[in-house]
Design a protein around this motif. Structure first.
Motif, PDB file in Angstrom:
ATOM      1  N   ALA A  31       0.761  -1.192   0.200  1.00 19.44           N
ATOM      2  CA  ALA A  31       0.087  -0.032   0.210  1.00 19.44           C
ATOM      3  C   ALA A  31       0.871   1.216   0.057  1.00 19.44           C
ATOM      4  CB  ALA A  31      -0.787  -0.183   1.362  1.00 19.44           C
ATOM      5  N   LYS A  32       2.076   1.157   0.668  1.00 19.09           N
ATOM      6  CA  LYS A  32       2.675   2.497   0.629  1.00 19.09           C
ATOM      7  C   LYS A  32       3.712   2.529  -0.838  1.00 19.09           C
ATOM      8  CE  LYS A  32       3.257   2.379   5.705  1.00 19.09           C
ATOM      9  NZ  LYS A  32       2.819   3.195   6.395  1.00 19.09           N
ATOM     10  N   ARG A  33       3.598   1.856  -1.612  1.00 15.90           N
ATOM     11  CA  ARG A  33       4.277   1.907  -2.751  1.00 15.90           C
ATOM     12  C   ARG A  33       3.520   3.093  -3.948  1.00 15.90           C
ATOM     13  NH1 ARG A  33       9.420   1.138  -3.017  1.00 15.90           N
ATOM     14  NH2 ARG A  33       9.137   0.863  -5.512  1.00 15.90           N
ATOM     15  N   PRO A  34       4.226   3.805  -4.557  1.00 17.04           N
ATOM     16  CA  PRO A  34       3.553   4.888  -5.602  1.00 17.04           C
ATOM     17  C   PRO A  34       2.675   4.006  -6.527  1.00 17.04           C
ATOM     18  CG  PRO A  34       6.111   5.775  -4.947  1.00 17.04           C
ATOM     19  CD  PRO A  34       5.573   4.082  -4.441  1.00 17.04           C
ATOM     20  N   SER A  35       3.146   3.047  -6.846  1.00 16.62           N
ATOM     21  CA  SER A  35       2.093   2.292  -7.959  1.00 16.62           C
ATOM     22  C   SER A  35       0.892   1.892  -7.554  1.00 16.62           C
ATOM     23  CB  SER A  35       3.102   1.243  -8.449  1.00 16.62           C
ATOM     24  OG  SER A  35       3.145   0.303  -7.402  1.00 16.62           O
ATOM     25  N   HIS A  36       0.918   1.372  -6.146  1.00  8.92           N
ATOM     26  CA  HIS A  36      -0.175   1.074  -5.282  1.00  8.92           C
ATOM     27  C   HIS A  36      -1.372   2.118  -4.971  1.00  8.92           C
ATOM     28  CE1 HIS A  36      -2.272  -2.047  -2.955  1.00  8.92           C
ATOM     29  NE2 HIS A  36      -2.612  -0.830  -2.327  1.00  8.92           N
ATOM     30  N   GLN A  37      -0.730   3.501  -4.710  1.00  5.72           N
ATOM     31  CA  GLN A  37      -1.244   4.723  -4.382  1.00  5.72           C
ATOM     32  C   GLN A  37      -2.012   5.134  -5.673  1.00  5.72           C
ATOM     33  OE1 GLN A  37       1.565   6.773  -2.460  1.00  5.72           O
ATOM     34  NE2 GLN A  37       1.280   5.377  -0.499  1.00  5.72           N
ATOM     35  N   VAL A  38      -1.243   5.274  -6.801  1.00  8.65           N
ATOM     36  CA  VAL A  38      -1.883   5.664  -8.020  1.00  8.65           C
ATOM     37  C   VAL A  38      -2.872   4.611  -8.439  1.00  8.65           C
ATOM     38  CG1 VAL A  38      -1.251   6.009 -10.454  1.00  8.65           C
ATOM     39  CG2 VAL A  38       0.404   7.092  -8.644  1.00  8.65           C
ATOM     40  N   ALA A  39      -2.869   3.478  -8.233  1.00  9.22           N
ATOM     41  CA  ALA A  39      -3.613   2.654  -9.077  1.00  9.22           C
ATOM     42  C   ALA A  39      -4.971   2.849  -8.159  1.00  9.22           C
ATOM     43  CB  ALA A  39      -3.209   1.395  -9.063  1.00  9.22           C
ATOM     44  N   VAL A  40      -4.889   2.827  -6.767  1.00  6.01           N
ATOM     45  CA  VAL A  40      -6.172   3.324  -6.192  1.00  6.01           C
ATOM     46  C   VAL A  40      -6.937   4.296  -6.325  1.00  6.01           C
ATOM     47  CG1 VAL A  40      -7.042   3.922  -3.669  1.00  6.01           C
ATOM     48  CG2 VAL A  40      -5.272   1.958  -3.972  1.00  6.01           C
ATOM     49  N   SER A  41      -6.134   5.519  -6.856  1.00  2.03           N
ATOM     50  CA  SER A  41      -6.765   6.568  -7.348  1.00  2.03           C
ATOM     51  C   SER A  41      -7.333   6.436  -8.561  1.00  2.03           C
ATOM     52  CB  SER A  41      -5.772   7.749  -7.399  1.00  2.03           C
ATOM     53  OG  SER A  41      -5.177   8.071  -6.003  1.00  2.03           O
ATOM     54  N   LEU A  42      -6.613   5.584  -9.558  1.00  2.00           N
ATOM     55  CA  LEU A  42      -7.070   5.566 -10.937  1.00  2.00           C
ATOM     56  C   LEU A  42      -8.628   4.731 -10.598  1.00  2.00           C
ATOM     57  CD1 LEU A  42      -4.173   4.476 -12.988  1.00  2.00           C
ATOM     58  CD2 LEU A  42      -5.335   6.515 -13.019  1.00  2.00           C
ATOM     59  N   GLN A  43      -8.807   3.765  -9.913  1.00  2.00           N
ATOM     60  CA  GLN A  43      -9.937   2.900  -9.601  1.00  2.00           C
ATOM     61  C   GLN A  43     -11.136   4.173  -9.066  1.00  2.00           C
ATOM     62  OE1 GLN A  43      -8.795   0.048  -6.848  1.00  2.00           O
ATOM     63  NE2 GLN A  43      -9.113  -1.663  -8.458  1.00  2.00           N
ATOM     64  N   GLN A  44     -10.625   4.899  -8.421  1.00  6.62           N
ATOM     65  CA  GLN A  44     -11.717   5.995  -7.652  1.00  6.62           C
ATOM     66  C   GLN A  44     -12.068   6.790  -8.817  1.00  6.62           C
ATOM     67  OE1 GLN A  44      -9.213   7.537  -4.328  1.00  6.62           O
ATOM     68  NE2 GLN A  44      -9.927   5.775  -2.878  1.00  6.62           N
ATOM     69  N   PHE A  45     -11.144   7.172  -9.901  1.00  8.12           N
ATOM     70  CA  PHE A  45     -11.658   8.111 -10.868  1.00  8.12           C
ATOM     71  C   PHE A  45     -12.437   7.326 -12.029  1.00  8.12           C
ATOM     72  CE2 PHE A  45      -6.971  10.100 -10.439  1.00  8.12           C
ATOM     73  CZ  PHE A  45      -7.451  10.886  -9.400  1.00  8.12           C
ATOM     74  N   GLY A  46     -12.564   5.756 -11.679  1.00  8.30           N
ATOM     75  CA  GLY A  46     -13.557   5.177 -12.493  1.00  8.30           C
ATOM     76  C   GLY A  46     -12.848   4.325 -13.664  1.00  8.30           C
ATOM     77  N   TYR A  47     -11.459   4.177 -13.484  1.00  9.23           N
ATOM     78  CA  TYR A  47     -10.961   3.352 -14.497  1.00  9.23           C
ATOM     79  C   TYR A  47     -10.941   1.854 -14.133  1.00  9.23           C
ATOM     80  CZ  TYR A  47      -9.144   7.698 -16.327  1.00  9.23           C
ATOM     81  OH  TYR A  47      -8.764   9.149 -16.913  1.00  9.23           O
ATOM     82  N   GLN A  48     -10.944   0.931 -15.010  1.00  7.52           N
ATOM     83  CA  GLN A  48     -10.660  -0.485 -14.511  1.00  7.52           C
ATOM     84  C   GLN A  48      -9.151  -0.602 -14.689  1.00  7.52           C
ATOM     85  OE1 GLN A  48     -12.081  -3.486 -17.305  1.00  7.52           O
ATOM     86  NE2 GLN A  48     -11.120  -5.160 -15.814  1.00  7.52           N
ATOM     87  N   VAL A  49      -8.725  -1.071 -13.469  1.00  8.81           N
ATOM     88  CA  VAL A  49      -7.136  -1.193 -13.440  1.00  8.81           C
ATOM     89  C   VAL A  49      -7.086  -2.694 -13.249  1.00  8.81           C
ATOM     90  CG1 VAL A  49      -5.001  -1.276 -11.681  1.00  8.81           C
ATOM     91  CG2 VAL A  49      -6.765   0.913 -11.910  1.00  8.81           C
ATOM     92  N   VAL A  50      -5.914  -2.941 -14.191  1.00  3.45           N
ATOM     93  CA  VAL A  50      -5.414  -4.482 -14.336  1.00  3.45           C
ATOM     94  C   VAL A  50      -3.928  -4.758 -14.075  1.00  3.45           C
ATOM     95  CG1 VAL A  50      -5.253  -6.484 -16.208  1.00  3.45           C
ATOM     96  CG2 VAL A  50      -6.926  -4.726 -16.693  1.00  3.45           C
ATOM     97  N   PRO A  51      -3.819  -5.160 -12.979  1.00  2.00           N
ATOM     98  CA  PRO A  51      -2.411  -5.448 -12.416  1.00  2.00           C
ATOM     99  C   PRO A  51      -1.581  -6.266 -13.286  1.00  2.00           C
ATOM    100  CG  PRO A  51      -4.335  -5.857 -10.783  1.00  2.00           C
ATOM    101  CD  PRO A  51      -4.979  -5.958 -11.872  1.00  2.00           C
ATOM    102  N   VAL A  52      -0.414  -6.078 -13.548  1.00  7.43           N
ATOM    103  CA  VAL A  52       0.346  -6.696 -14.474  1.00  7.43           C
ATOM    104  C   VAL A  52       1.805  -6.914 -13.508  1.00  7.43           C
ATOM    105  CG1 VAL A  52       1.855  -7.228 -16.499  1.00  7.43           C
ATOM    106  CG2 VAL A  52      -0.410  -6.017 -16.541  1.00  7.43           C
ATOM    107  N   ARG A  53       1.942  -8.013 -12.815  1.00  7.83           N
ATOM    108  CA  ARG A  53       3.055  -8.151 -11.958  1.00  7.83           C
ATOM    109  C   ARG A  53       3.233  -9.612 -11.712  1.00  7.83           C
ATOM    110  NH1 ARG A  53       5.576  -4.878  -8.097  1.00  7.83           N
ATOM    111  NH2 ARG A  53       7.070  -6.182  -6.797  1.00  7.83           N
ATOM    112  N   PRO A  54       4.295 -10.225 -11.908  1.00  5.47           N
ATOM    113  CA  PRO A  54       4.510 -11.891 -11.700  1.00  5.47           C
ATOM    114  C   PRO A  54       4.523 -12.204 -10.307  1.00  5.47           C
ATOM    115  CG  PRO A  54       6.182 -10.673 -13.148  1.00  5.47           C
ATOM    116  CD  PRO A  54       5.469  -9.680 -12.556  1.00  5.47           C
ATOM    117  N   ALA A  55       4.062 -13.219  -9.865  1.00  2.65           N
ATOM    118  CA  ALA A  55       4.193 -13.842  -8.660  1.00  2.65           C
ATOM    119  C   ALA A  55       3.234 -13.173  -7.752  1.00  2.65           C
ATOM    120  CB  ALA A  55       5.603 -14.087  -8.039  1.00  2.65           C
TER     121      ALA A  55
END
Length: 141
Positions: A31-55
């Motif tokens: 949760a403290k990483r910038p990518s996580h914080q930005v993605a949370v905001s993108l969801q709140q703005f109404g975008y569908q977020v698709v995480p791309v991360r192995p493991a």
């Protein structure tokens, strides 16, 4: 080689208005990483977020995929939270998948990869924060 120049803010605004589904490459489950914080905001703005991360199986309640190849369906924009040296293979994959736009976050600067994407017809925004630009462009939303 000519230095890459970002689109005008009016073009960035138009891009953010038409985009619906954003694949976030390098989205951290922490949760403290910038990518996580930005993605949370993108969801709140109404975008569908698709995480791309192995493991990782899921992030922010969304199924995570190990690579862009494995994301089902169309992607409107790939938002990149990876070091600059990892950008060219991402750009090549976006060209292959016919992704219309790539956003390279703050500090992610790869002139050669950005130029390669532009030459392939992809809209590129580099070394900017999608979250900050959204707030600047749409302060009342």
């Amino acid at each position: 080689m000519v230095d890459f120049i970002n689109p005008e803010m009016t073009e960035i605004a138009a891009l953010l208005k038409q985009v619906k589904r954003i694949a976030v490459v390098g989205l951290s489950p922490k949760a403290k990483r910038p990518s996580h914080q930005v993605a949370v905001s993108l969801q709140q703005f109404g975008y569908q977020v698709v995480p791309v991360r192995p493991a990782v199986d899921e992030v922010l309640g969304e199924t995570a995929y190990p690579s862009l190849d494995e994301v089902p369906g169309a992607i409107d924009l790939v938002d990149v939270f990876r070091a600059p040296e990892h950008v060219m293979p991402i750009v090549e994959k976006c060209i292959e998948l016919k992704v219309p736009a790539i956003w390279l976050q703050d500090g992610v600067v790869n002139q050669e990869a950005a130029q390669r994407a532009v030459e392939a017809g992809i809209t590129v925004v580099m070394d900017r924060c999608i979250y900050r630009d959204y707030l600047t462009l749409f302060p009342d939303e």
